[in-house]
Motif scaffolding. Sequence first.
Motif, mmCIF file in Angstrom:
data_model
loop_
_atom_site.group_PDB
_atom_site.id
_atom_site.type_symbol
_atom_site.label_atom_id
_atom_site.label_comp_id
_atom_site.label_asym_id
_atom_site.label_seq_id
_atom_site.Cartn_x
_atom_site.Cartn_y
_atom_site.Cartn_z
ATOM 1 N N PHE A 70 4.719 -6.621 -12.673
ATOM 2 C CA PHE A 70 5.195 -6.188 -11.459
ATOM 3 C C PHE A 70 5.814 -4.736 -11.483
ATOM 4 O O PHE A 70 5.877 -4.266 -12.613
ATOM 5 C CB PHE A 70 6.166 -7.230 -10.801
ATOM 6 N N ASP A 71 6.108 -4.151 -10.330
ATOM 7 C CA ASP A 71 6.634 -2.836 -10.339
ATOM 8 C C ASP A 71 8.149 -2.806 -10.652
ATOM 9 O O ASP A 71 8.976 -3.136 -9.963
ATOM 10 C CB ASP A 71 6.245 -2.129 -9.229
ATOM 11 N N GLY A 85 0.960 -13.055 -15.410
ATOM 12 C CA GLY A 85 -0.211 -12.721 -14.693
ATOM 13 C C GLY A 85 -0.337 -13.352 -13.250
ATOM 14 O O GLY A 85 -0.029 -14.272 -12.820
ATOM 15 N N ASN A 86 -1.420 -12.625 -12.700
ATOM 16 C CA ASN A 86 -1.925 -13.191 -11.202
ATOM 17 C C ASN A 86 -0.498 -13.029 -10.245
ATOM 18 O O ASN A 86 -0.352 -14.058 -9.360
ATOM 19 C CB ASN A 86 -2.322 -14.504 -11.346
ATOM 20 N N GLY A 87 0.200 -12.216 -10.607
ATOM 21 C CA GLY A 87 1.547 -11.928 -9.522
ATOM 22 C C GLY A 87 2.479 -13.475 -9.505
ATOM 23 O O GLY A 87 3.200 -13.565 -8.755
ATOM 24 N N GLN A 139 6.528 -16.128 -7.084
ATOM 25 C CA GLN A 139 5.462 -15.120 -6.685
ATOM 26 C C GLN A 139 5.921 -13.867 -6.452
ATOM 27 O O GLN A 139 7.178 -13.575 -6.209
ATOM 28 C CB GLN A 139 4.418 -15.878 -5.466
ATOM 29 N N ASP A 140 5.155 -12.836 -6.601
ATOM 30 C CA ASP A 140 5.476 -11.448 -6.032
ATOM 31 C C ASP A 140 6.312 -11.293 -4.832
ATOM 32 O O ASP A 140 7.204 -10.781 -5.022
ATOM 33 C CB ASP A 140 4.154 -10.380 -6.107
ATOM 34 N N GLY A 141 5.690 -11.624 -3.956
ATOM 35 C CA GLY A 141 6.044 -11.451 -2.732
ATOM 36 C C GLY A 141 7.346 -11.838 -2.370
ATOM 37 O O GLY A 141 8.204 -11.601 -1.286
#
Length: 375
Positions: free
Chosen positions: A281-282, A327-329, A344-346
């Motif tokens: 991730f960022d 992986g995969n967010g 998850q990312d969001g």
Amino acid sequence: MSSIRPWRDIMRRKSRQIMVGTVPVGGDAPVTVQTMTNTPTSDAKATIDQIRRCEEVGADIIRVSCPDVESTAAFRQITRAARVPIVADIHFHYKRALEAADAGAACLRINPGNIGSADRVAEVVRAAKANGCSIRIGVNGGSLERDLLEKYGEPCPEALVESALDHIKLLQDHDFHEFKVAVKASDHFLAVAAYQQLAEAVDCPLHLGITEAGGFVGGTVKSAIGIGSLLWFGIGDTIRVSLSAEPEDEIRVGYEILKTLGIRTRGVRVVSCPSCARQGFDVIRTVQTLEDRLKHIATPISLSVLGCVVNGPGEARETDIGITGGGNGKHMVYLSGVTDHHIQDGDMVDHIVKLVEAKAAEIEAANAGVAQAAE
């Protein structure tokens, strides 16, 4: 692994303790963090508003300049509104020191040699004694006395220390001992050497600073090297990071220096990777956002934010809350060093903020219970 880590131990220099208002400085008291307002002191409302912002990020002591009558006229309102001790910054006119002492100053920052005759120094000492003020002697490499510059040829550690000892004697001659001393310079090599020499010569508390350190980035680095090295050697009882930045930033940087050395903790300590192509991730933007959104947390908490699983699990085991990129967010969240769940990312940033806030509330509740049980 043994929990004893002697290579981390910092043996503080033994100094006597003084009081700055209700805050002890020196002895076995915590190293305090200071800043200075930059609003016109005559504008009491603006100054109080800035003091309040500094208090909220953990300022222990705040200095306010008193260059004129208008400033000392507003000073009483300012000291009454402040929740922390206020130091009156006095440079040349001794009457401003008298006015500030009467108006509630917890401490007077003066250079005794600059305020005039021995009689004037005696008046300031009497006012300090009558009002329960301490005094901070401020020696600066940029304003050394002419005779010392002639004697030494240039600002040097010996000149700063001799100036400090001369000013100390002026106060001691009037049986005044509630003072701390600073020997600041913009050259951190000069400042560090002067503080090291002074620490050997006196037993009073020392106020650390690298003066005119510069802008936020450069000044932070210079101050961290100068102040940090002195604290590492056990020298220093109170600090100010002098930046061309807002006073609140000075407080935050001051605490970061203390946290890094393990001297004092406040707020969230973030462990994060420098970012690379392995990141899931960022990391850069995530850390920036988290630091901003967690500024309100005062409870000491450690948080690791690692972009991948190379170093992530190891770092997460050493922190209260951790996250490593997957992986995969989908990323792993660690609680108290143990893998706990995925996120998850969001949802990641909001989720981490909630976890930190909940952990802070848990720690505060536990501390309150301990304090109540001790009563």
